[in-house]
Motif scaffolding. Structure first.
Motif, PDB file in Angstrom:
ATOM      1  N   PRO A   1       0.795  -1.231   0.000  1.00 42.41           N
ATOM      2  CA  PRO A   1       0.000   0.000   0.000  1.00 42.41           C
ATOM      3  C   PRO A   1       0.825   1.277   0.000  1.00 42.41           C
ATOM      4  CG  PRO A   1      -0.115  -1.095   2.139  1.00 42.41           C
ATOM      5  CD  PRO A   1       0.525  -2.053   1.196  1.00 42.41           C
ATOM      6  N   ASN A   2       1.981   1.285   0.646  1.00 42.78           N
ATOM      7  CA  ASN A   2       2.802   2.499   0.653  1.00 42.78           C
ATOM      8  C   ASN A   2       3.298   2.843  -0.748  1.00 42.78           C
ATOM      9  OD1 ASN A   2       2.513   2.865   3.422  1.00 42.78           O
ATOM     10  ND2 ASN A   2       4.335   1.663   3.912  1.00 42.78           N
ATOM     11  N   CYS A   3       3.661   1.810  -1.495  1.00 43.32           N
ATOM     12  CA  CYS A   3       4.076   2.026  -2.879  1.00 43.32           C
ATOM     13  C   CYS A   3       2.889   2.494  -3.723  1.00 43.32           C
ATOM     14  CB  CYS A   3       4.673   0.752  -3.467  1.00 43.32           C
ATOM     15  SG  CYS A   3       6.298   0.309  -2.799  1.00 43.32           S
ATOM     16  N   ALA A   4       1.747   1.879  -3.503  1.00 42.98           N
ATOM     17  CA  ALA A   4       0.547   2.272  -4.249  1.00 42.98           C
ATOM     18  C   ALA A   4       0.199   3.732  -3.971  1.00 42.98           C
ATOM     19  CB  ALA A   4      -0.622   1.366  -3.870  1.00 42.98           C
ATOM     20  N   ARG A   5       0.333   4.147  -2.721  1.00 45.69           N
ATOM     21  CA  ARG A   5       0.029   5.531  -2.372  1.00 45.69           C
ATOM     22  C   ARG A   5       0.969   6.509  -3.088  1.00 45.69           C
ATOM     23  NH1 ARG A   5      -2.892   7.674   1.529  1.00 45.69           N
ATOM     24  NH2 ARG A   5      -3.069   5.671   2.634  1.00 45.69           N
ATOM     25  N   LEU A   6       2.253   6.186  -3.103  1.00 40.52           N
ATOM     26  CA  LEU A   6       3.226   7.037  -3.791  1.00 40.52           C
ATOM     27  C   LEU A   6       2.871   7.194  -5.271  1.00 40.52           C
ATOM     28  CD1 LEU A   6       6.695   5.909  -2.361  1.00 40.52           C
ATOM     29  CD2 LEU A   6       5.635   8.160  -2.121  1.00 40.52           C
ATOM     30  N   LEU A   7       2.492   6.083  -5.895  1.00 34.54           N
ATOM     31  CA  LEU A   7       2.160   6.104  -7.314  1.00 34.54           C
ATOM     32  C   LEU A   7       0.896   6.917  -7.580  1.00 34.54           C
ATOM     33  CD1 LEU A   7       2.977   2.362  -7.999  1.00 34.54           C
ATOM     34  CD2 LEU A   7       4.184   4.306  -9.007  1.00 34.54           C
ATOM     35  N   LEU A   8      -0.108   6.732  -6.739  1.00 30.18           N
ATOM     36  CA  LEU A   8      -1.363   7.462  -6.908  1.00 30.18           C
ATOM     37  C   LEU A   8      -1.158   8.956  -6.680  1.00 30.18           C
ATOM     38  CD1 LEU A   8      -3.726   4.921  -5.149  1.00 30.18           C
ATOM     39  CD2 LEU A   8      -3.880   5.621  -7.549  1.00 30.18           C
ATOM     40  N   GLU A   9      -0.376   9.296  -5.670  1.00 30.03           N
ATOM     41  CA  GLU A   9      -0.086  10.704  -5.406  1.00 30.03           C
ATOM     42  C   GLU A   9       0.668  11.348  -6.560  1.00 30.03           C
ATOM     43  OE1 GLU A   9       2.016  10.584  -1.728  1.00 30.03           O
ATOM     44  OE2 GLU A   9       0.199  10.553  -0.488  1.00 30.03           O
ATOM     45  N   ALA A  10       1.422  10.527  -7.303  1.00 20.32           N
ATOM     46  CA  ALA A  10       2.195  11.034  -8.441  1.00 20.32           C
ATOM     47  C   ALA A  10       1.402  11.020  -9.739  1.00 20.32           C
ATOM     48  CB  ALA A  10       3.472  10.219  -8.597  1.00 20.32           C
ATOM     49  N   GLY A  11       0.126  10.610  -9.676  1.00 12.06           N
ATOM     50  CA  GLY A  11      -0.725  10.664 -10.866  1.00 12.06           C
ATOM     51  C   GLY A  11      -0.984   9.352 -11.566  1.00 12.06           C
ATOM     52  N   ALA A  12      -0.735   8.225 -10.913  1.00 14.06           N
ATOM     53  CA  ALA A  12      -1.006   6.925 -11.532  1.00 14.06           C
ATOM     54  C   ALA A  12      -2.499   6.787 -11.829  1.00 14.06           C
ATOM     55  CB  ALA A  12      -0.549   5.794 -10.616  1.00 14.06           C
ATOM     56  N   GLN A  13      -2.810   6.250 -13.012  1.00 13.08           N
ATOM     57  CA  GLN A  13      -4.211   6.047 -13.385  1.00 13.08           C
ATOM     58  C   GLN A  13      -4.787   4.886 -12.585  1.00 13.08           C
ATOM     59  OE1 GLN A  13      -5.048   5.906 -17.549  1.00 13.08           O
ATOM     60  NE2 GLN A  13      -3.796   7.692 -18.023  1.00 13.08           N
ATOM     61  N   VAL A  14      -5.893   5.148 -11.914  1.00 15.94           N
ATOM     62  CA  VAL A  14      -6.409   4.191 -10.936  1.00 15.94           C
ATOM     63  C   VAL A  14      -7.172   3.032 -11.567  1.00 15.94           C
ATOM     64  CG1 VAL A  14      -8.621   5.360 -10.523  1.00 15.94           C
ATOM     65  CG2 VAL A  14      -7.537   4.077  -8.660  1.00 15.94           C
ATOM     66  N   ASP A  15      -7.719   3.223 -12.766  1.00 16.05           N
ATOM     67  CA  ASP A  15      -8.567   2.188 -13.370  1.00 16.05           C
ATOM     68  C   ASP A  15      -7.984   1.565 -14.633  1.00 16.05           C
ATOM     69  OD1 ASP A  15     -10.769   1.983 -11.596  1.00 16.05           O
ATOM     70  OD2 ASP A  15     -11.570   3.871 -12.363  1.00 16.05           O
ATOM     71  N   VAL A  16      -6.685   1.739 -14.865  1.00 20.99           N
ATOM     72  CA  VAL A  16      -6.078   1.163 -16.068  1.00 20.99           C
ATOM     73  C   VAL A  16      -6.169  -0.362 -16.009  1.00 20.99           C
ATOM     74  CG1 VAL A  16      -3.778   1.154 -15.030  1.00 20.99           C
ATOM     75  CG2 VAL A  16      -4.010   1.153 -17.520  1.00 20.99           C
ATOM     76  N   ARG A  17      -6.423  -0.993 -17.170  1.00 22.51           N
ATOM     77  CA  ARG A  17      -6.585  -2.444 -17.233  1.00 22.51           C
ATOM     78  C   ARG A  17      -5.356  -3.123 -17.818  1.00 22.51           C
ATOM     79  NH1 ARG A  17     -12.342  -4.214 -17.628  1.00 22.51           N
ATOM     80  NH2 ARG A  17     -13.675  -2.379 -17.475  1.00 22.51           N
ATOM     81  N   THR A  18      -5.105  -4.327 -17.355  1.00 21.40           N
ATOM     82  CA  THR A  18      -4.081  -5.156 -17.985  1.00 21.40           C
ATOM     83  C   THR A  18      -4.679  -5.772 -19.243  1.00 21.40           C
ATOM     84  OG1 THR A  18      -4.730  -7.218 -16.889  1.00 21.40           O
ATOM     85  CG2 THR A  18      -3.193  -5.780 -15.704  1.00 21.40           C
ATOM     86  N   ILE A  19      -3.868  -6.501 -19.990  1.00 21.99           N
ATOM     87  CA  ILE A  19      -4.358  -7.149 -21.201  1.00 21.99           C
ATOM     88  C   ILE A  19      -5.455  -8.167 -20.892  1.00 21.99           C
ATOM     89  CG2 ILE A  19      -2.709  -9.055 -21.254  1.00 21.99           C
ATOM     90  CD1 ILE A  19      -2.424  -8.547 -24.247  1.00 21.99           C
ATOM     91  N   HIS A  20      -5.510  -8.648 -19.651  1.00 24.41           N
ATOM     92  CA  HIS A  20      -6.544  -9.588 -19.237  1.00 24.41           C
ATOM     93  C   HIS A  20      -7.777  -8.881 -18.698  1.00 24.41           C
ATOM     94  CE1 HIS A  20      -2.989 -12.529 -18.541  1.00 24.41           C
ATOM     95  NE2 HIS A  20      -3.436 -12.606 -19.787  1.00 24.41           N
ATOM     96  N   GLY A  21      -7.755  -7.559 -18.653  1.00 21.21           N
ATOM     97  CA  GLY A  21      -8.917  -6.806 -18.203  1.00 21.21           C
ATOM     98  C   GLY A  21      -8.920  -6.474 -16.725  1.00 21.21           C
ATOM     99  N   SER A  22      -7.848  -6.781 -15.996  1.00 25.53           N
ATOM    100  CA  SER A  22      -7.815  -6.542 -14.550  1.00 25.53           C
ATOM    101  C   SER A  22      -7.381  -5.112 -14.238  1.00 25.53           C
ATOM    102  CB  SER A  22      -6.843  -7.512 -13.863  1.00 25.53           C
ATOM    103  OG  SER A  22      -7.306  -8.835 -13.955  1.00 25.53           O
ATOM    104  N   THR A  23      -8.063  -4.486 -13.302  1.00 27.81           N
ATOM    105  CA  THR A  23      -7.671  -3.172 -12.804  1.00 27.81           C
ATOM    106  C   THR A  23      -6.835  -3.353 -11.538  1.00 27.81           C
ATOM    107  OG1 THR A  23      -9.621  -2.968 -11.383  1.00 27.81           O
ATOM    108  CG2 THR A  23      -9.836  -2.181 -13.666  1.00 27.81           C
TER     109      THR A  23
END
Length: 245
Positions: A65-87
């Motif tokens: 979660p700490n890594c996820a928070r850093l990425l989100l705070e830096a503008g990571a797209q929250v709903d991007v999907r993988t090639i399999h459709g997973s967010t």
């Protein structure tokens, strides 16, 4: 490498892809300090691999979660999907990470994303079809993953944020179909299937849909009582399993 218009549509307008990067590695292994340094040095938090995995996906599937928070705070797209459709939310639920799931929801992650096939190049279409034959994870929503790992708190959290307990995956199965009868997760989902959401839950979902992550800020500026403010915000824990009858 700049991608074509068709691929850009599939990548949610991220625009660039590369092989697995140092950012992916740091997020996957929970190296918070390294991740922070990479971001400060200008690394793109939305860089995707050829199978459309972002650093945020990596952080969530490994329950960091700490890594996820850093990425989100830096503008990571929250709903991007993988090639399999997973967010990322699907990844967090599959990993059983309540912290990551709550964080993603706070940043506006969709609990009921579209389950239609995504636009992609022929190569991606071929990969997607292979995944469809060999994996039940294609076109699952976060609630399916939470049911599969049997996390009642995760199920409660998702439903409180508006997850559809009746949604079917590509095999026609609802979340409850991935639980064991008489298990806590089965009892929880059966409760939600048998009882409509309360007026408070419906109001909170409506506010979230209208205001998204700005909900707390907007509500705090309104001339309403503290009781009404609390009624409209996700400030309480979801109902506990002990209340299911």
């Amino acid at each position: 490498m700049e991608v074509t218009a068709a691929r850009r549509s599939f990548l949610c307008d991220i625009g660039f892809w590369a092989d697995r990067t140092a950012l992916h590695e740091a997020a996957s292994h929970g190296r918070t300090l390294q991740l922070k340094q990479l971001i400060e040095n200008g690394a793109s938090v939305n860089m995707v691999t050829v199978d459309n995995i972002t650093p945020l996906h990596e952080a969530c599937i490994q329950a960091h979660p700490n890594c996820a928070r850093l990425l989100l705070e830096a503008g990571a797209q929250v709903d991007v999907r993988t090639i399999h459709g997973s967010t990322p939310l699907c990844n967090a639920c599959a990993a059983g990470s309540l912290e990551c799931a709550k964080l993603l929801l706070d940043y506006g992650a969709k609990v009921n994303p579209s389950l239609t096939a995504l636009t992609a190049s022929p190569l991606h279409e071929a990969c997607i079809q292979g995944a469809n034959v060999n994996s039940v994870k294609f076109h699952e929503m976060a609630l399916h993953h939470a049911a599969r790992v049997g996390m009642v708190e995760m199920i409660e959290l998702l439903v409180e944020f508006g997850a559809n307990v009746y949604a079917s995956d590509n095999l026609g199965r609802k979340p409850i179909d991935y639980t064991t009868p008489a298990s806590p997760s089965y009892t929880c989902l059966r409760f939600y299937e048998s009882n409509p959401l309360s007026l408070q839950q419906l109001c909170r979902i409506a506010v979230r849909r209208m205001l998204g992550t700005r909900a707390s800020e907007v509500l705090s500026q309104l001339n309403i009582s503290h009781r009404i403010n609390s009624y409209l915000q996700y400030c309480d824990r979801p109902i506990s399993l002990q209340t299911y009858t």
